[in-house]
Write an enzyme that holds these catalytic residues in place. Structure first.
Site, short mmCIF file in Angstrom:
data_model
loop_
_atom_site.label_atom_id
_atom_site.label_comp_id
_atom_site.label_asym_id
_atom_site.label_seq_id
_atom_site.Cartn_x
_atom_site.Cartn_y
_atom_site.Cartn_z
N GLU A 83 -22.49 -31.52 -5.79
CA GLU A 83 -21.13 -32.01 -6.05
C GLU A 83 -20.11 -31.24 -5.24
O GLU A 83 -20.25 -30.05 -5.00
CB GLU A 83 -20.77 -31.84 -7.53
N CYS A 87 -18.00 -29.52 -14.26
CA CYS A 87 -18.79 -29.15 -13.09
C CYS A 87 -20.27 -29.43 -13.35
O CYS A 87 -20.84 -28.97 -14.34
CB CYS A 87 -18.58 -27.67 -12.78
#
EC number: 2.1.1.192
Length: 360
Positions: free
Chosen positions: A91, A340
């Site tokens: 990511e 996250c």
């Protein structure tokens, strides 16, 4: 798979060019094509000889990442899911701030730190990213600006994505030197922040690097008992060792340290913990800062929930009364997979479900 040329610092690229029979200025030309003109193919480097281009192509690729997903929030935040050459996923997040365009990068595939509230650790560490794969994340976002014809640049970088940066120390340091290079992206060192969960020995090493990059420490609890229960790393580096390293960092660099403190309802957000935190940071108050972070719930960690605003306010007030420099962090991308590691985890679940359906 060939390594990415983004994995070399400018000095390393110069040394490589000389080793391959070229003058140093050729490497400088290539560097300019990569980071100023931001070409996507070696063939676009029109002032490089065909013979040397052939060597470049045999030795390197440019960008090793492939975009799988891009989620854009109403506030302009963009969360990217990139696929690595080996098929693994990472990511990267673009956050639009009033002071510029900030990118949060990932440094490892998965994470072994084992924080009990974090989506990043749902999948254990599979490998480190090399420096080219880290730098490529910045280039993917910068290319996003360029392709849209937006006169914007990545101005700030936070190394706070999936993984522990100091557990991938050398690759992270190469990345930092690459993006900070005045002849390339020229992202100012004071616009770059590296976050660690508390690897004390690496904080000391970082202090001796002589870089002006900012340091953030994921603290999340003001005493050893609580911190060890929610952050396994504290068992190896308890608060006395951690703060000894932090004090060394401050004495060596004369730079401020930011403490990240995620607010978990009725876990670490009480007035007693606020006072403990104020006491813990008292000795370094002039060069420290506390960032109170609203929790983004993760379904796999449903024992935790977000602290109500009144508890956050009470916590904040106690810190301020004790003279602690602190702020409640502005949220970004709350209408997308905000935590996250959450986008990666959810995408991998969907991929597994599709594969299972295809087999039946």
């Amino acid at each position: 798979m060939k390594p990415s040329i983004y994995g070399l610092t400018r000095d390393e690229l110069i040394a490589w060019a000389i080793d391959n029979g070229q003058k140093a200025f050729r490497a400088t030309q290539i560097w300019d094509w990569l980071y100023r003109k931001r070409v996507q193919s070696f063939d676009e480097m029109t002032n490089i000889s065909k013979e040397f281009l052939a060597i470049l192509k045999d030795s390197f690729c440019i960008n090793p990442l492939k975009q799988r997903v891009a989620q854009e929030s109403a506030d302009g935040t963009v969360k990217y899911l990139f696929e690595l050459p080996d098929g693994m996923l990472i990511e990267t997040v673009l956050m639009r701030q009033h002071y510029g365009q900030s990118v949060c990068v990932t440094t490892q595939v998965g994470c072994n730190i084992g924080c009990t509230f974090c989506a990043s650790g749902l999948i254990k560490k599979q490998r480190d990213l090399n420096s080219g794969e880290i730098t490529a994340q910045i280039m993917m976002v910068q290319n996003y600006f360029d392709q849209r014809g937006q006169d914007e640049r990545v101005s700030h970088v936070v190394v706070m994505g999936i993984g522990e940066p100091f557990d991938n120390y050398q690759n992270v340091m190469t990345f930092l030197r690459t993006i900070n290079d005045d002849h390339g992206l020229a992202i100012g060192a004071r616009h770059i922040t590296v976050s660690t969960s508390g690897l004390a020995h690496k904080i000391r090493e970082f202090a001796n690097e002589g870089v002006q990059v900012n340091l953030a420490v994921s603290l999340h609890a003001p005493n050893n008992e609580l911190r060890s229960s929610i952050m396994r790393i504290n068992r190896s580096f308890p608060l006395d060792k951690l703060f000894s390293a932090i004090e060394y960092y401050i004495e060596t660099t004369n730079r401020r340290v930011t403490f990240e403190y995620i607010m978990l309802n009725k876990v670490n957000d009480g007035v007693e913990q606020a006072q403990e935190l104020a006491d813990l940071t008292k000795r370094i108050r002039k060069l420290s800062y506390v960032n109170l972070i609203p929790y983004n719930p993760v379904s796999e960690h449903d024992q935790y929930s977000r602290s109500p605003k009144e508890r956050v306010a009470a916590f904040y007030d106690i810190l301020k009364k004790n003279g602690v420099n602190c702020v409640v962090r502005q949220e970004h991308g709350t209408d997308i997979d905000a935590a996250c590691g959450q986008l990666r985890s959810n995408t991998m679940k969907k991929d597994r479900q599709k594969a299972a359906t295809a087999r039946t």
